[in-house]
Design an enzyme around this catalytic site. Structure first.
Site, PDB file in Angstrom:
ATOM      1  CG  HIS A  99      -5.991  -1.719   8.753  1.00 26.76           C
ATOM      2  ND1 HIS A  99      -6.068  -0.395   9.162  1.00 26.76           N
ATOM      3  CD2 HIS A  99      -4.682  -2.031   8.808  1.00 26.76           C
ATOM      4  CE1 HIS A  99      -4.853   0.044   9.422  1.00 26.76           C
ATOM      5  NE2 HIS A  99      -3.997  -0.920   9.230  1.00 26.76           N
ATOM      6  CG  ASP A 148      -0.342  -0.497   2.485  1.00 31.00           C
ATOM      7  OD1 ASP A 148       0.894  -0.446   2.604  1.00 31.00           O
ATOM      8  OD2 ASP A 148      -1.090  -0.935   3.376  1.00 31.00           O
ATOM      9  CG  ASN A 189      -8.782  -0.683  12.033  1.00 33.43           C
ATOM     10  OD1 ASN A 189      -7.995  -1.469  11.514  1.00 33.43           O
ATOM     11  ND2 ASN A 189      -9.150   0.439  11.452  1.00 33.43           N
ATOM     12  CD  GLU A 221      -8.752   1.755   7.521  1.00 38.28           C
ATOM     13  OE1 GLU A 221      -8.634   0.850   8.371  1.00 38.28           O
ATOM     14  OE2 GLU A 221      -8.391   2.936   7.710  1.00 38.28           O
TER      15      GLU A 221
HETATM   16  C1  GLP Z   1      -0.559   0.091   8.525  1.00 32.08           C
HETATM   17  C2  GLP Z   1      -0.353  -0.681   7.198  1.00 32.08           C
HETATM   18  C3  GLP Z   1      -0.495  -2.157   7.404  1.00 32.08           C
HETATM   19  C4  GLP Z   1       0.138  -2.525   8.723  1.00 32.08           C
HETATM   20  C5  GLP Z   1      -0.693  -1.979   9.845  1.00 32.08           C
HETATM   21  C6  GLP Z   1      -0.077  -2.148  11.219  1.00 32.08           C
HETATM   22  O1  GLP Z   1      -1.477   1.079   8.450  1.00 32.08           O
HETATM   23  N1  GLP Z   1      -1.204  -0.267   6.126  1.00 32.08           N
HETATM   24  O2  GLP Z   1       0.092  -2.846   6.312  1.00 32.08           O
HETATM   25  O3  GLP Z   1       0.180  -3.924   8.876  1.00 32.08           O
HETATM   26  O4  GLP Z   1      -1.096  -0.662   9.592  1.00 32.08           O
HETATM   27  O5  GLP Z   1       0.945  -1.226  11.458  1.00 32.08           O
HETATM   28  P1  GLP Z   1       1.950  -1.421  12.652  1.00 32.08           P
HETATM   29  O6  GLP Z   1       2.773  -2.598  12.331  1.00 32.08           O
HETATM   30  O7  GLP Z   1       2.758  -0.151  12.673  1.00 32.08           O
HETATM   31  O8  GLP Z   1       1.149  -1.619  13.889  1.00 32.08           O
END
Ligand code: GLP
Length: 242
Positions: A138, A67, A136, A143
């Site tokens: 995702h 992404d 959440n 989302e």
């Molecule tokens: C981000 C990314 C995801 C990631 C998630 C968790 O927004 N889009 O690919 O897995 O949120 O992030 P983190 O590892 O910093 O908790």
């Protein structure tokens, strides 16, 4: 889903890095899906170390980043492409010509998403997709909501997600772009093998709902229950609600 609980985040991260390196040895032309986020940083550090030690050769591999924020080019400190470059791509020998990411500043974002989906398909699809999970639920930037989108698409981020991602934006959610591009739920579910890493107690509730809850668009990661090859790497804290 195949769940392994490690005592510490470091153990989980190193196990995942070894998992990737072992797969690369068996399948040098592996097509990888790679997430940003704080969670995989230690895995990427270990993978970089394994590469330096001659134990992980990416020269024939291909990678797709999951992404990107709309409006950020790869030079921006908040860009996921820049994040991956700093933490992994600059330290290993992936061919830049086979390292793909979504262009958040493309003139036509819908065309950009379609191009990405087709490029993934043209490589034969993702062999090994690494995922993190949002608080959440995702995955990528798919989302929670009433519906999910199958293909790579443009998404409006939830406020909670902007807050979670505020670190590189001076800690201010208002500075996080309101939109992103993300591979879709169908893109994810077509991957041959999915490996998801969750670390820390903040993820415990989402992890429990992913594994045990109903399959629901309100918890996108729960759709991984429909996939036949998912490996879940957890530290003890992320497994606290199981
Ligand atoms: C981000 C990314 C995801 C990631 C998630 C968790 O927004 N889009 O690919 O897995 O949120 O992030 P983190 O590892 O910093 O908790």
């Amino acid at each position: 889903m195949d769940v392994t609980i490690y005592e510490t985040a470091t153990e989980a991260s190193r196990a995942l890095a070894r998992r990737v390196a072992d797969t690369l040895r068996r399948t040098p032309d592996l097509v990888l899906g790679l997430p940003a986020g704080r969670t995989p940083v230690e895995t990427y550090t270990e993978l970089s170390r394994l590469h330096s030690a001659g134990e992980a050769d990416f020269s024939l591999a291909t990678a797709f980043l999951l992404d990107e924020f709309v409006g950020l080019d790869p030079s921006h400190t908040g860009s996921f492409r820049r994040f991956l470059t700093e933490h992994l791509l600059s330290r290993i020998n992936l061919d830049p010509n086979r390292t793909y990411s979504l262009n958040g500043v493309a003139s036509d974002l819908d065309v950009e998403c379609e191009r990405y989906e087709e490029t993934i398909a043209a490589t034969g699809g993702l062999d090994l997709l690494l995922l993190g999970i949002g608080v959440n639920g995702h995955i990528g930037f798919n989302e929670p909501g009433e519906t999910l989108v199958a293909r790579t698409h443009r998404v409006t981020l939830l406020e909670a997600t902007r807050l979670e991602n505020a670190g590189p934006f001076g800690g201010m959610a208002s500075r996080v772009p309101p939109e992103a591009l993300s591979i879709g739920m169908g893109t994810i579910l077509r991957a041959e093998t999915i490996v998801i890493l969750a670390i820390g107690e903040r993820k415990a509730s989402a992890v429990a709902r992913m594994l045990r809850g109903p399959v629901a668009t309100t918890l996108p990661a729960s759709f991984l229950q429909l996939h036949r090859r998912v490996e879940v790497y957890l530290d003890r804290a992320a497994a606290a609600a199981l």
